[in-house]
Design a protein around this motif. Structure first.
Motif, PDB file in Angstrom:
ATOM      1  N   LEU A 150       8.475 -21.275  23.611  1.00  0.00           N
ATOM      2  CA  LEU A 150       8.877 -19.922  23.425  1.00  0.00           C
ATOM      3  C   LEU A 150       7.901 -19.101  22.519  1.00  0.00           C
ATOM      4  N   PRO A 151       7.886 -17.793  22.876  1.00  0.00           N
ATOM      5  CA  PRO A 151       6.787 -17.159  22.013  1.00  0.00           C
ATOM      6  C   PRO A 151       7.292 -17.264  20.536  1.00  0.00           C
ATOM      7  N   THR A 152       6.556 -17.209  19.638  1.00  0.00           N
ATOM      8  CA  THR A 152       7.005 -17.464  18.317  1.00  0.00           C
ATOM      9  C   THR A 152       6.312 -16.245  17.410  1.00  0.00           C
ATOM     10  N   ALA A 153       6.995 -15.749  16.238  1.00  0.00           N
ATOM     11  CA  ALA A 153       6.631 -14.572  15.648  1.00  0.00           C
ATOM     12  C   ALA A 153       5.508 -15.101  14.538  1.00  0.00           C
ATOM     13  N   ALA A 154       4.379 -14.633  14.816  1.00  0.00           N
ATOM     14  CA  ALA A 154       3.251 -14.825  13.943  1.00  0.00           C
ATOM     15  C   ALA A 154       3.303 -14.386  12.658  1.00  0.00           C
ATOM     16  N   GLY A 155       3.134 -15.191  11.596  1.00  0.00           N
ATOM     17  CA  GLY A 155       3.311 -15.049  10.226  1.00  0.00           C
ATOM     18  C   GLY A 155       4.742 -14.977   9.596  1.00  0.00           C
ATOM     19  N   HIS A 156       5.588 -15.544  10.544  1.00  0.00           N
ATOM     20  CA  HIS A 156       6.924 -15.265   9.752  1.00  0.00           C
ATOM     21  C   HIS A 156       7.280 -16.528   9.054  1.00  0.00           C
ATOM     22  N   ILE A 157       7.497 -16.259   7.759  1.00  0.00           N
ATOM     23  CA  ILE A 157       7.491 -17.154   6.842  1.00  0.00           C
ATOM     24  C   ILE A 157       8.921 -17.419   6.488  1.00  0.00           C
ATOM     25  N   ILE A 158       9.042 -19.181   6.583  1.00  0.00           N
ATOM     26  CA  ILE A 158      10.547 -19.557   6.190  1.00  0.00           C
ATOM     27  C   ILE A 158      10.486 -19.912   4.776  1.00  0.00           C
TER      28      ILE A 158
ATOM     29  N   LEU B  88      17.246 -16.860  15.162  1.00  0.00           N
ATOM     30  CA  LEU B  88      15.694 -16.375  15.375  1.00  0.00           C
ATOM     31  C   LEU B  88      15.397 -16.218  16.696  1.00  0.00           C
ATOM     32  N   PHE B  89      15.622 -17.363  17.446  1.00  0.00           N
ATOM     33  CA  PHE B  89      15.035 -17.695  18.935  1.00  0.00           C
ATOM     34  C   PHE B  89      16.166 -17.221  19.936  1.00  0.00           C
ATOM     35  N   GLY B  90      17.479 -16.742  19.371  1.00  0.00           N
ATOM     36  CA  GLY B  90      18.578 -16.274  20.363  1.00  0.00           C
ATOM     37  C   GLY B  90      19.004 -17.477  21.260  1.00  0.00           C
ATOM     38  N   GLU B  91      19.189 -18.787  20.345  1.00  0.00           N
ATOM     39  CA  GLU B  91      19.722 -19.943  20.911  1.00  0.00           C
ATOM     40  C   GLU B  91      21.263 -19.303  21.274  1.00  0.00           C
TER      41      GLU B  91
ATOM     42  N   TYR C 217      24.862  -9.176  20.086  1.00  0.00           N
ATOM     43  CA  TYR C 217      24.030  -9.319  18.868  1.00  0.00           C
ATOM     44  C   TYR C 217      24.802 -10.248  17.914  1.00  0.00           C
ATOM     45  N   ARG C 218      24.021 -10.885  17.010  1.00  0.00           N
ATOM     46  CA  ARG C 218      24.709 -11.659  15.697  1.00  0.00           C
ATOM     47  C   ARG C 218      23.941 -11.281  14.470  1.00  0.00           C
ATOM     48  N   PHE C 219      24.648 -11.070  13.560  1.00  0.00           N
ATOM     49  CA  PHE C 219      24.077 -10.650  12.158  1.00  0.00           C
ATOM     50  C   PHE C 219      24.683 -11.888  11.385  1.00  0.00           C
ATOM     51  N   ALA C 220      23.682 -12.594  10.747  1.00  0.00           N
ATOM     52  CA  ALA C 220      23.906 -13.925  10.004  1.00  0.00           C
ATOM     53  C   ALA C 220      23.349 -13.286   8.655  1.00  0.00           C
TER      54      ALA C 220
ATOM     55  N   GLY D 167      19.625 -11.938   5.220  1.00  0.00           N
ATOM     56  CA  GLY D 167      20.287 -11.650   6.492  1.00  0.00           C
ATOM     57  C   GLY D 167      19.119 -11.781   7.734  1.00  0.00           C
ATOM     58  N   MET D 168      19.841 -11.405   8.782  1.00  0.00           N
ATOM     59  CA  MET D 168      19.185 -11.623  10.009  1.00  0.00           C
ATOM     60  C   MET D 168      20.086 -11.130  11.093  1.00  0.00           C
ATOM     61  N   LEU D 169      19.407 -10.169  11.966  1.00  0.00           N
ATOM     62  CA  LEU D 169      19.966  -9.719  12.975  1.00  0.00           C
ATOM     63  C   LEU D 169      19.349 -10.223  14.397  1.00  0.00           C
ATOM     64  N   ALA D 170      20.023 -10.783  15.284  1.00  0.00           N
ATOM     65  CA  ALA D 170      19.273 -11.322  16.596  1.00  0.00           C
ATOM     66  C   ALA D 170      20.126 -10.989  17.851  1.00  0.00           C
ATOM     67  N   GLY D 171      19.495 -10.849  18.649  1.00  0.00           N
ATOM     68  CA  GLY D 171      20.169 -10.488  20.076  1.00  0.00           C
ATOM     69  C   GLY D 171      19.605 -11.657  21.235  1.00  0.00           C
ATOM     70  N   THR D 172      19.871 -11.570  22.469  1.00  0.00           N
ATOM     71  CA  THR D 172      19.497 -12.597  23.176  1.00  0.00           C
ATOM     72  C   THR D 172      18.168 -12.574  23.595  1.00  0.00           C
ATOM     73  N   GLN D 173      17.549 -11.544  23.161  1.00  0.00           N
ATOM     74  CA  GLN D 173      16.038 -11.930  22.942  1.00  0.00           C
ATOM     75  C   GLN D 173      15.123 -12.376  21.853  1.00  0.00           C
ATOM     76  N   GLY D 174      16.033 -12.727  20.952  1.00  0.00           N
ATOM     77  CA  GLY D 174      15.537 -13.313  19.570  1.00  0.00           C
ATOM     78  C   GLY D 174      15.733 -12.152  18.417  1.00  0.00           C
ATOM     79  N   LYS D 175      14.917 -12.563  17.525  1.00  0.00           N
ATOM     80  CA  LYS D 175      15.119 -11.734  15.962  1.00  0.00           C
ATOM     81  C   LYS D 175      14.920 -10.226  16.268  1.00  0.00           C
ATOM     82  N   VAL D 176      15.601  -9.479  15.532  1.00  0.00           N
ATOM     83  CA  VAL D 176      15.314  -8.129  15.521  1.00  0.00           C
ATOM     84  C   VAL D 176      14.934  -7.817  14.130  1.00  0.00           C
ATOM     85  N   TRP D 177      15.566  -8.281  13.259  1.00  0.00           N
ATOM     86  CA  TRP D 177      15.081  -7.968  11.794  1.00  0.00           C
ATOM     87  C   TRP D 177      15.702  -9.167  10.963  1.00  0.00           C
TER      88      TRP D 177
END
Length: 287
Positions: free
Chosen positions: A148-156, A174-177, A226-229, A240-250
């Motif tokens: 899957l395409p990954t978000a470059a620089g996204h720190i966990i 994050l990856f819309g599982e 969408y899901r907001f966790a 917090g994180m907002l994600a849709g079927t295509q992955g992370k939005v915010w």
């Protein structure tokens, strides 16, 4: 670059097709690989402007560059290198312990000292790799054997997750599982809605200051799911994180006192009117 200045520092200088490289002899103050226990007696640097970037051996690659303007003697350079390497070993040990507390493998490459782990959730497997400062980033994500395409620089930030399930859920969002197919559950094993908590405990019930708290809200916006966790970090601070079927939005942190409400925030992030955000229950179909 004035090579005479480099030689004055006791460095061995050589010109390579890629540029000038210098070698620092560490015989008097060797580094020790904490995994193999081998001594590191010399370090090679690439000269880039005023910076000396470690490029060999593998155990020092990625360490903080040394500024030539900040040193006047080889002894200062050796001391700075030792301090930087010690910091890396400290982060390596600290992060390894955090992974083990979460029940995750702490895989350390014995030569490069790169720390990594793999988190699995459903058909999703995410590889996290730590840099020399102990910051984890997503290096690879695979679902059903496909990259899957990954978000470059996204720190966990690992310390924000108190249990493995919270980290796995975050990465899944994050990856819309997609939500796994539900199977019949035993009594008491289903989801808990907050309206039930309020009904049973009352609106004045408190969440203790140091207790963990995770929330999940699901929406339909213009026909898309969408899901907001959100998860409590400490006190009134949440991640917090907002994600849709295509992955992370915010994704980001927020203070509860400044939080506008999940509907308003989702509407602002998606650039729609609040009326377009429709809350749905956990049993609603996900696209």
């Amino acid at each position: 670059m004035d090579t005479a200045r480099l030689r004055e520092l006791g460095l061995q200088v050589r010109e390579e097709p890629s540029g000038i490289e210098v070698m620092l002899d560490l015989e008097a103050a060797s580094l020790v690989n904490p995994i193999t226990r081998d001594f590191i007696t010399e370090v090679t640097f690439q000269v880039v402007g005023d910076r000396l970037i470690p490029i060999s051996p593998a155990a020092v690659v990625g360490m903080t560059p040394i500024l030539l303007s900040a040193i006047d003697a080889a002894e200062e350079m050796q001391a700075l290198l030792l301090d930087t390497f010690s910091d890396h070993v400290f982060h390596l040990q600290r992060r390894s312990e955090e992974l083990q507390l979460l029940g995750l493998p702490a895989d350390v490459d014995p030569q490069s000292l790169e720390l990594s782990t793999t988190v699995k959730e459903g058909h999703l497997a995410v590889k996290l790799v730590s840099d020399r400062q102990g910051n984890f980033r997503v290096a690879q994500a695979v679902r059903g054997g496909e990259d899957l395409p990954t978000a470059a620089g996204h720190i966990i930030e690992l310390s924000e997750f108190r249990e493995r399930g919270a980290l796995a859920g975050y990465l899944a969002a994050l990856f819309g599982e997609p939500t796994l197919t539900r199977t019949p559950v035993t009594a008491g094993a289903g989801p808990v809605r907050f309206v039930e908590i309020v009904e049973k405990f009352g609106a004045q019930a408190l969440v203790p200051p140091r207790s963990s708290l995770e929330l999940l809200a699901q929406f339909q916006v213009e026909g898309k799911a969408y899901r907001f966790a959100a998860a409590r970090i400490a006190g009134r601070t949440f991640r917090g994180m907002l994600a849709g079927t295509q992955g992370k939005v915010w994704a980001g942190r927020f203070e509860l006192d400044e939080f506008p409400g999940v509907v308003r925030m989702v509407a602002d992030l998606l650039k729609v009117a609040p009326e377009a955000v429709r809350l749905v229950g956990p049993d609603a179909p996900q696209e």
